[in-house]
Design an enzyme around this catalytic site. Structure first.
Site, short mmCIF file in Angstrom:
data_model
loop_
_atom_site.label_atom_id
_atom_site.label_comp_id
_atom_site.label_asym_id
_atom_site.label_seq_id
_atom_site.Cartn_x
_atom_site.Cartn_y
_atom_site.Cartn_z
N GLY A 1 0.81 -1.13 -0.10
CA GLY A 1 0.20 -0.01 0.12
C GLY A 1 0.95 1.25 0.00
O GLY A 1 1.93 1.12 0.61
N VAL B 1 16.89 8.92 -0.06
CA VAL B 1 17.75 7.60 -0.42
C VAL B 1 18.55 8.12 -1.48
O VAL B 1 19.70 8.14 -1.54
CB VAL B 1 17.07 6.34 -0.68
CG1 VAL B 1 17.83 5.70 -1.61
CG2 VAL B 1 16.30 5.78 0.55
N ASP C 1 5.21 -5.37 6.18
CA ASP C 1 5.81 -6.40 6.27
C ASP C 1 5.79 -7.53 5.44
O ASP C 1 6.86 -8.05 5.27
CB ASP C 1 5.19 -7.04 7.75
CG ASP C 1 3.63 -7.22 7.70
OD1 ASP C 1 2.98 -6.93 6.58
OD2 ASP C 1 3.06 -7.94 8.47
N THR D 1 3.91 2.06 5.96
CA THR D 1 2.51 1.61 5.89
C THR D 1 1.68 2.54 6.86
O THR D 1 2.26 2.75 8.09
CB THR D 1 2.36 -0.04 6.44
OG1 THR D 1 1.22 -0.32 6.67
CG2 THR D 1 3.29 -0.41 7.85
N ILE D 2 0.45 2.89 6.45
CA ILE D 2 -0.30 3.88 7.47
C ILE D 2 -0.72 3.12 8.66
O ILE D 2 -1.23 3.82 9.74
CB ILE D 2 -1.34 4.39 6.81
CG1 ILE D 2 -2.69 3.39 6.38
CG2 ILE D 2 -1.18 5.13 5.84
CD1 ILE D 2 -3.79 4.16 5.77
N ASP D 3 -0.88 1.73 8.79
CA ASP D 3 -1.57 1.14 9.94
C ASP D 3 -0.46 1.02 11.16
O ASP D 3 -1.05 0.91 12.19
CB ASP D 3 -1.61 -0.45 9.74
CG ASP D 3 -2.73 -0.75 8.43
OD1 ASP D 3 -3.44 0.20 8.34
OD2 ASP D 3 -2.89 -1.85 7.99
N MET E 1 -8.80 2.53 8.89
CA MET E 1 -8.32 1.48 8.30
C MET E 1 -7.47 0.84 9.65
O MET E 1 -7.35 1.44 10.56
CB MET E 1 -7.22 1.59 7.17
CG MET E 1 -7.92 2.06 6.13
SD MET E 1 -6.75 2.50 4.66
CE MET E 1 -7.86 2.77 3.22
N ARG F 1 -6.51 -3.55 9.69
CA ARG F 1 -7.30 -4.86 9.95
C ARG F 1 -6.83 -5.65 11.08
O ARG F 1 -7.48 -6.44 11.96
CB ARG F 1 -6.94 -5.75 8.92
CG ARG F 1 -7.65 -5.48 7.62
CD ARG F 1 -7.39 -6.32 6.41
NE ARG F 1 -5.97 -6.29 6.01
CZ ARG F 1 -5.54 -5.72 5.18
NH1 ARG F 1 -6.44 -4.62 4.50
NH2 ARG F 1 -4.24 -5.45 4.76
N ILE G 1 -9.47 8.19 1.57
CA ILE G 1 -9.02 9.57 2.26
C ILE G 1 -7.97 9.48 3.41
O ILE G 1 -7.25 10.45 3.67
CB ILE G 1 -9.89 10.64 2.54
CG1 ILE G 1 -10.90 10.13 3.73
CG2 ILE G 1 -10.99 10.92 1.03
CD1 ILE G 1 -11.71 11.15 4.15
N ARG H 1 -5.50 7.75 3.42
CA ARG H 1 -4.04 7.54 2.84
C ARG H 1 -3.57 8.39 1.99
O ARG H 1 -2.56 8.44 1.69
CB ARG H 1 -4.17 6.09 2.14
CG ARG H 1 -2.91 4.99 2.29
CD ARG H 1 -3.54 3.73 2.18
NE ARG H 1 -3.50 3.45 0.81
CZ ARG H 1 -3.55 2.05 0.34
NH1 ARG H 1 -3.80 1.20 1.21
NH2 ARG H 1 -3.63 1.73 -0.85
#
Ligand code: ATP
Length: 320
Positions: free
Chosen positions: A11, A23, A103, A125-127, A169, A171, A250, A252
């Site tokens: 994502g 980088v 991951d 990752t936004i999670d 979001m 999970r 929205i 993300r």
């Protein structure tokens, strides 16, 4: 190392462009050529590789998404796919790769490392579901996005004396619901890590109404259930007026927060420093505001710890 590559995978998250820029700039400062690999591992297999230039990274860091594009690739999860990717890496003379992703992307990164390609993982990752790092790139922006939406929803809920349920979001990890819930003064937070039954949740909302509090905000992480189903449940068991909103993508999108930009810049720098020291198979992260690195296998293994104290703080603030 004289030539390295960078890719984004899984994502997209706001802040990925800042990591790519870091980088690139750090690599150039160390005398390296930096190649962009487009569309994640899929593009790596297909040879979608090109030099990054100052123009390609310029004026992009404030933008969400990723200038390298991203993808999920089932082909890369096969022996044939990985071998193809390695032949592309060799053909382009790429000596090390930085992978920005979650991951799953780190597992792919480890597959390359196990086959002798020096790789470094940057958590994007936004999670915020990666246990080895306090924060992942994009999480802070997502929390800010959600917090801003909570206040808009609260305005209209208050106008009608309604309860607003906001699905976000997450999970397996309720961090977005928790942090945005605290930032937006939520009355109830439902996350997969804490067992609050829907009966109890509905009861609390009914009691709020009884004591004259007609508007409440409920945050629900997708791992704790669907907002629409929860709303239906509450309607069947109480007389509370209640509406659901699913925030969706929205969360993300949009400009990365300053925190995410700085985090991405710091992580990008450490990733290139590691490659410059010929170190591969590592993941970079942040602990107690210090950038550090661990083996990719440890980074993947470490379970994310839910911040119970923060959750309980919200329970207190919602009650009193
Ligand atoms: P997000 O948290 O946003 O979902 P993610 O990096 O966890 O990001 P995934 O879809 O799980 O997203 O993984 C991205 C890609 O990484 C996969 O499409 C696949 O190409 C690669 N990948 C995942 N797991 C493995 C694995 N075990 N071996 C090789 N490659 C993998």
């Amino acid at each position: 190392m004289k030539r390295i590559g960078v890719l984004t995978s899984g994502g997209d998250t706001p802040g990925m462009n800042c990591a790519i820029r870091s980088v690139f700039k750090t690599g150039v400062a160390m005398g390296m050529q930096v190649m962009g690999i487009y569309h994640g591992y899929k593009g790596l297999i297909e040879g979608k590789v090109d030099y990054l230039t100052h123009e390609s990274v310029e004026n992009k860091m404030h933008k969400g998404g990723t200038i390298l594009r991203t993808a999920r690739s089932s082909a890369f999860m096969t022996e044939e796919g990985i071998n193809k990717a390695i032949s592309v890496i060799k053909a382009y003379g790429i000596e090390g790769i930085v992978v920005i992703g979650g991951d799953g992307s780190f597992r792919g990164c480890m597959e390359l490392a196990n086959r002798g390609v020096p790789t470094i993982g940057i958590p994007g990752t936004i999670d915020n579901d990666m246990g080895y790092t306090d924060f992942t790139i994009g999480f802070d922006t997502a929390v800010n996005n959600v917090t801003n939406e909570i206040y808009k929803i609260r305005d209209t809920m208050r106008a009608h004396d309604r309860v607003g349920v906001i699905e976000v979001m997450g999970r397996n990890c309720g961090d977005i619901a928790l942090w945005a819930g605290i930032g937006g003064a939520a009355d109830l937070i439902l996350v997969p890590e804490v067992d609050i039954s829907w009966e109890e949740a509905a009861n609390r909302l009914a009691q709020n109404k009884l004591r004259g509090k007609l508007t409440s905000i409920v945050m629900i992480a997708e791992g704790a259930g669907k907002a629409e189903e929860f709303v239906e449940f509450v309607r069947q068991h109480t007389d509370v007026e209640i509406k659901a909103t699913v925030l969706g993508y929205i969360q993300r999108g949009g400009n990365p927060s300053a925190f995410d930009r700085v985090l991405a810049a710091r992580l990008g720098q450490r990733a290139v420093e590691l490659l410059n020291d010929e170190k591969g198979g590592r993941a970079v992260g942040i602990r107690h505001n210090s950038i550090y690195d661990v083996s990719l296998s440890k980074a993947i293994e470490m379970r994310d710890e839910f911040d119970k104290k923060l959750f309980e703080l919200n329970e207190i603030m919602a009650k009193f």
